[in-house]
Structures are given as structure tokens and as C-alpha cells.
Design a protein around this motif. Structure first.
Motif, PDB file in Angstrom:
ATOM      1  N   SER A 253       0.861  -1.188   0.000  1.00 60.98           N
ATOM      2  CA  SER A 253       0.000   0.000   0.000  1.00 60.98           C
ATOM      3  C   SER A 253       0.893   1.233   0.000  1.00 60.98           C
ATOM      4  O   SER A 253       1.420   1.639   1.033  1.00 60.98           O
ATOM      5  CB  SER A 253      -0.920  -0.010   1.227  1.00 60.98           C
ATOM      6  OG  SER A 253      -1.804   1.096   1.205  1.00 60.98           O
ATOM      7  N   GLU A 254       1.064   1.812  -1.192  1.00 60.66           N
ATOM      8  CA  GLU A 254       1.951   2.960  -1.348  1.00 60.66           C
ATOM      9  C   GLU A 254       1.357   3.960  -2.321  1.00 60.66           C
ATOM     10  O   GLU A 254       0.816   3.574  -3.371  1.00 60.66           O
ATOM     11  CB  GLU A 254       3.332   2.505  -1.866  1.00 60.66           C
ATOM     12  CG  GLU A 254       4.095   1.616  -0.907  1.00 60.66           C
ATOM     13  CD  GLU A 254       5.414   1.125  -1.492  1.00 60.66           C
ATOM     14  OE1 GLU A 254       6.335   0.860  -0.696  1.00 60.66           O
ATOM     15  OE2 GLU A 254       5.519   0.999  -2.730  1.00 60.66           O
ATOM     16  N   ASN A 255       1.443   5.235  -1.976  1.00 61.69           N
ATOM     17  CA  ASN A 255       0.997   6.323  -2.866  1.00 61.69           C
ATOM     18  C   ASN A 255      -0.452   6.147  -3.337  1.00 61.69           C
ATOM     19  O   ASN A 255      -0.779   6.417  -4.490  1.00 61.69           O
ATOM     20  CB  ASN A 255       1.927   6.415  -4.083  1.00 61.69           C
ATOM     21  CG  ASN A 255       3.376   6.639  -3.682  1.00 61.69           C
ATOM     22  OD1 ASN A 255       3.670   7.426  -2.779  1.00 61.69           O
ATOM     23  ND2 ASN A 255       4.294   5.948  -4.347  1.00 61.69           N
ATOM     24  N   GLY A 256      -1.306   5.693  -2.438  1.00 64.83           N
ATOM     25  CA  GLY A 256      -2.724   5.548  -2.766  1.00 64.83           C
ATOM     26  C   GLY A 256      -3.058   4.334  -3.612  1.00 64.83           C
ATOM     27  O   GLY A 256      -4.215   4.138  -3.996  1.00 64.83           O
ATOM     28  N   LYS A 257      -2.067   3.492  -3.918  1.00 64.10           N
ATOM     29  CA  LYS A 257      -2.302   2.285  -4.701  1.00 64.10           C
ATOM     30  C   LYS A 257      -2.166   1.060  -3.806  1.00 64.10           C
ATOM     31  O   LYS A 257      -1.336   1.034  -2.901  1.00 64.10           O
ATOM     32  CB  LYS A 257      -1.304   2.194  -5.861  1.00 64.10           C
ATOM     33  CG  LYS A 257      -1.449   3.308  -6.888  1.00 64.10           C
ATOM     34  CD  LYS A 257      -0.440   3.129  -8.027  1.00 64.10           C
ATOM     35  CE  LYS A 257      -0.599   4.241  -9.058  1.00 64.10           C
ATOM     36  NZ  LYS A 257       0.380   4.095 -10.178  1.00 64.10           N
ATOM     37  N   HIS A 258      -3.000   0.072  -4.081  1.00 60.84           N
ATOM     38  CA  HIS A 258      -3.017  -1.123  -3.249  1.00 60.84           C
ATOM     39  C   HIS A 258      -2.823  -2.351  -4.129  1.00 60.84           C
ATOM     40  O   HIS A 258      -3.511  -2.522  -5.130  1.00 60.84           O
ATOM     41  CB  HIS A 258      -4.336  -1.211  -2.481  1.00 60.84           C
ATOM     42  CG  HIS A 258      -4.723   0.069  -1.813  1.00 60.84           C
ATOM     43  ND1 HIS A 258      -4.030   0.573  -0.731  1.00 60.84           N
ATOM     44  CD2 HIS A 258      -5.700   0.968  -2.101  1.00 60.84           C
ATOM     45  CE1 HIS A 258      -4.579   1.728  -0.366  1.00 60.84           C
ATOM     46  NE2 HIS A 258      -5.582   1.984  -1.189  1.00 60.84           N
ATOM     47  N   GLU A 259      -1.882  -3.190  -3.738  1.00 59.75           N
ATOM     48  CA  GLU A 259      -1.586  -4.397  -4.490  1.00 59.75           C
ATOM     49  C   GLU A 259      -1.533  -5.583  -3.544  1.00 59.75           C
ATOM     50  O   GLU A 259      -1.206  -5.431  -2.362  1.00 59.75           O
ATOM     51  CB  GLU A 259      -0.256  -4.252  -5.239  1.00 59.75           C
ATOM     52  CG  GLU A 259      -0.197  -3.058  -6.172  1.00 59.75           C
ATOM     53  CD  GLU A 259       1.174  -2.858  -6.796  1.00 59.75           C
ATOM     54  OE1 GLU A 259       1.858  -3.871  -7.055  1.00 59.75           O
ATOM     55  OE2 GLU A 259       1.564  -1.698  -7.004  1.00 59.75           O
ATOM     56  N   LEU A 260      -1.853  -6.754  -4.068  1.00 56.73           N
ATOM     57  CA  LEU A 260      -1.815  -7.972  -3.276  1.00 56.73           C
ATOM     58  C   LEU A 260      -0.723  -8.898  -3.789  1.00 56.73           C
ATOM     59  O   LEU A 260      -0.445  -8.953  -4.987  1.00 56.73           O
ATOM     60  CB  LEU A 260      -3.158  -8.705  -3.336  1.00 56.73           C
ATOM     61  CG  LEU A 260      -4.380  -7.988  -2.764  1.00 56.73           C
ATOM     62  CD1 LEU A 260      -5.590  -8.920  -2.800  1.00 56.73           C
ATOM     63  CD2 LEU A 260      -4.133  -7.495  -1.358  1.00 56.73           C
TER      64      LEU A 260
END
Length: 305
Positions: A253-260
Motif C-alpha cells: 500500500s503505497e501512494n494511494g495504490k493497493h496491491e496484493l
């Protein structure tokens, strides 16, 4: 120290510890066994005959878990032998989308291979060690908010063919993760076994009936302590963290982006790199065995490989 996992065999990662169920058991009974064992997948038998695998993913679609038998939700499964290669095993596990496979001998299950033992060896692979978390992740197409109705999010998960979703608080910060597995084990199973089919929300003293389950706020059933990692975290550390989880999942979760980062992400990255390595090795072999030619001809040959 880097390990050449291509030289490993199934026998190097086998385990005697795995959950098992009878095809005639109820789904409710199966889920209780899996929860007690800390397992998300189980091998299913009819007597001594291996029938397939079941996982708690998808169990939320079953109505009466006390009466419905395990035999109705069995998923066919690849079967392993002791001498199969590590890479072939990873491919079978990835393609079957399962975290547990049986090892067979004379048509009988003797042991099993679980995803934790596979990841424990894969973390030592040189290609994995060269990667970082961002290279092992996928951007999650949807997120949920803490106060969203569970029913709404479940429909989104089903429509998007997604089983896990980051949950955001009012400030847009990841505060949890919602997993279909958790819904099955922490909501439906207790309701199925409790008199009156009532779910007791963590955030409310008032019980919620099974018929009104869709109105439960996501924050009541989400996993509240998701593991969040940096995008530049080393690949071997990521795989090691996944190997220590029952239901492996990490979040960037970085710079408003979320990845799994899931097991499937890691398997895909590993197999893609393995395929690339094999292609390069084949090219080197072909070049090594070329007859004596001048530099111009050799350049032409190399350009065609």
C-alpha cells in the motif's frame, strides 16, 4: 545461499501433516476440522480411496452446512509421485489453484505436499532472490470500505472472481483484508452451529440472523492485522513471510495504490523466470555445438536463435 530448486524432487518437500476428511462428512464438520488444524485445504477420502481436495474457499455458497455432504464440493486434484520435479509440482499446484496435493504410491496416498513447504524451499531460489515485492504483486481491481455491507462486497468478489480484498478506513488507509475463507470459518460456521443461526458481531452487542448476514459491516468480519510490505522488499523475504501463513497474503500500500501478493503471484513469477532460464540455456547449448563458422555466419545464426 541460493539453491537450484530445479534439482529438487517432490520427496524433498513432502509432509505427513495434512488435514483429511471423509466424503460423507458434513461441510460443517469438515470446516471445524480444518479450523482446528489451522488448514485451508484438506484431502478427501471415501474409505481409503482418494477422491479429491476441498478448501474453505467457496463454502460460503452452501446453504445448510450441517446437512450438505463434503462429497458435493470435492474438487479433482492432480496426483504427485515422489520423483516428480519441483518445477512440475509447482506448475500442477498453480494450475489446480490448490495449496495441498497428495503424493501417491500404488494408488494410495502416502503423504502430501502443502504450499508452505514449497514456499520454504522456493525462497532460496536465485531468481526469487533477485526480485522485489512489486515484481511479485498484482494491482487489486477492487477495494472495500470498513462500513460497506458484507453482501455488497461478496457480490463484487464473486463478479470479479476475487477471493481477497483490502479494506480501507475513512482516511483511505488499509485497515484490514476481507477473505472469503474468513467469512466461511468465522461467520457461517459459528452461525450454523449456534442455536437460532445468530452471528455475534465484534462491534455490536446485538446478534445478527443468518437471513440478515448481508447487512453485517465488513469491519466486523475482516482480518484486522494485514501484513503490509514495501514495494522494494526482497523477493526471498516476501516468499518467507508467505510460507509462515496458513492463508498466505501480503499487501503493498503505497501512494494511494493497493496491491496484493498471493501464492499464485509467486508461482507465476517463479515459473515465468524458470521458463526464461530454460530458453536461455537451450540457446547456449545450441550455440556451443555449432560447427566452426566465421564471425558473420555465427552472428546470423545467433540472431535466429
Amino acid at each position: 545461499m541460493p539453491e537450484n530448486t530445479a534439482q529438487l524432487r517432490v520427496q524433498d518437500v513432502m509432509t505427513m501433516a495434512y488435514a483429511k476428511a471423509d466424503a460423507n462428512d458434513s461441510i460443517s464438520s469438515l470446516m471445524a476440522v480444518m479450523k482446528k488444524a489451522g488448514a485451508e485445504t484438506a484431502l478427501v477420502f471415501d474409505g481409503k480411496k482418494f477422491m479429491g481436495v476441498v478448501s474453505n474457499t467457496g463454502l460460503v455458497r452452501n446453504g445448510n452446512m450441517q446437512k450438505t455432504q463434503v462429497s458435493t464440493i470435492i474438487k479433482t486434484s492432480p496426483k504427485l509421485s515422489r520423483n516428480q520435479s519441483f518445477n512440475e509440482m509447482v506448475k500442477l499446484m498453480r494450475n489446480a489453484d490448490t495449496h495441498l496435493l497428495p503424493v501417491m504410491e500404488k494408488n494410495q496416498v502416502i503423504v502430501a505436499v502443502n504450499v508452505q513447504s514449497v514456499l520454504s524451499r522456493m525462497k532460496n531460489n536465485e531468481s526469487i532472490q533477485r526480485m522485489n515485492a512489486s515484481q511479485l504483486s498484482t494491482v487489486q481491481p477492487i477495494t472495500a470500505n470498513e462500513n460497506d455491507d458484507l453482501g455488497k462486497v461478496m457480490r463484487q468478489l464473486k463478479e470479479s472472481n476475487v477471493r481477497k480484498v483490502p479494506v480501507l478506513n475513512a482516511k483511505g488507509i488499509v485497515s484490514g483484508v476481507l477473505k472469503m475463507d474468513t467469512i466461511a470459518l468465522e461467520v457461517l460456521l459459528p452461525m450454523d452451529r449456534r442455536s437460532g443461526n445468530i452471528y455475534q458481531s465484534k462491534n455490536s452487542a446485538q446478534g445478527i440472523s443468518k437471513n440478515n448476514m448481508v447487512s453485517i459491516p465488513v469491519k466486523s468480519v475482516m482480518d484486522e492485522n494485514p501484513i503490509i510490505v514495501r514495494g522494494d522488499e526482497k523477493g526471498n523475504k516476501i516468499v518467507e513471510m508467505l510460507s509462515k501463513q496458513t492463508n498466505p497474503l501480503l499487501i503493498i500500500s503505497e501512494n494511494g495504490k493497493h496491491e496484493l501478493i498471493s501464492v499464485q503471484n509467486v508461482f507465476n513469477a517463479y515459473l515465468n523466470q524458470t521458463q526464461q532460464n530454460e530458453k536461455e540455456e537451450n540457446q547456449d547449448i545450441q550455440t556451443t555445438h555449432l560447427p566452426e563458422v566465421d564471425e558473420i555466419d555465427r552472428a546470423k545464426i545467433n540472431s535466429m536463435l
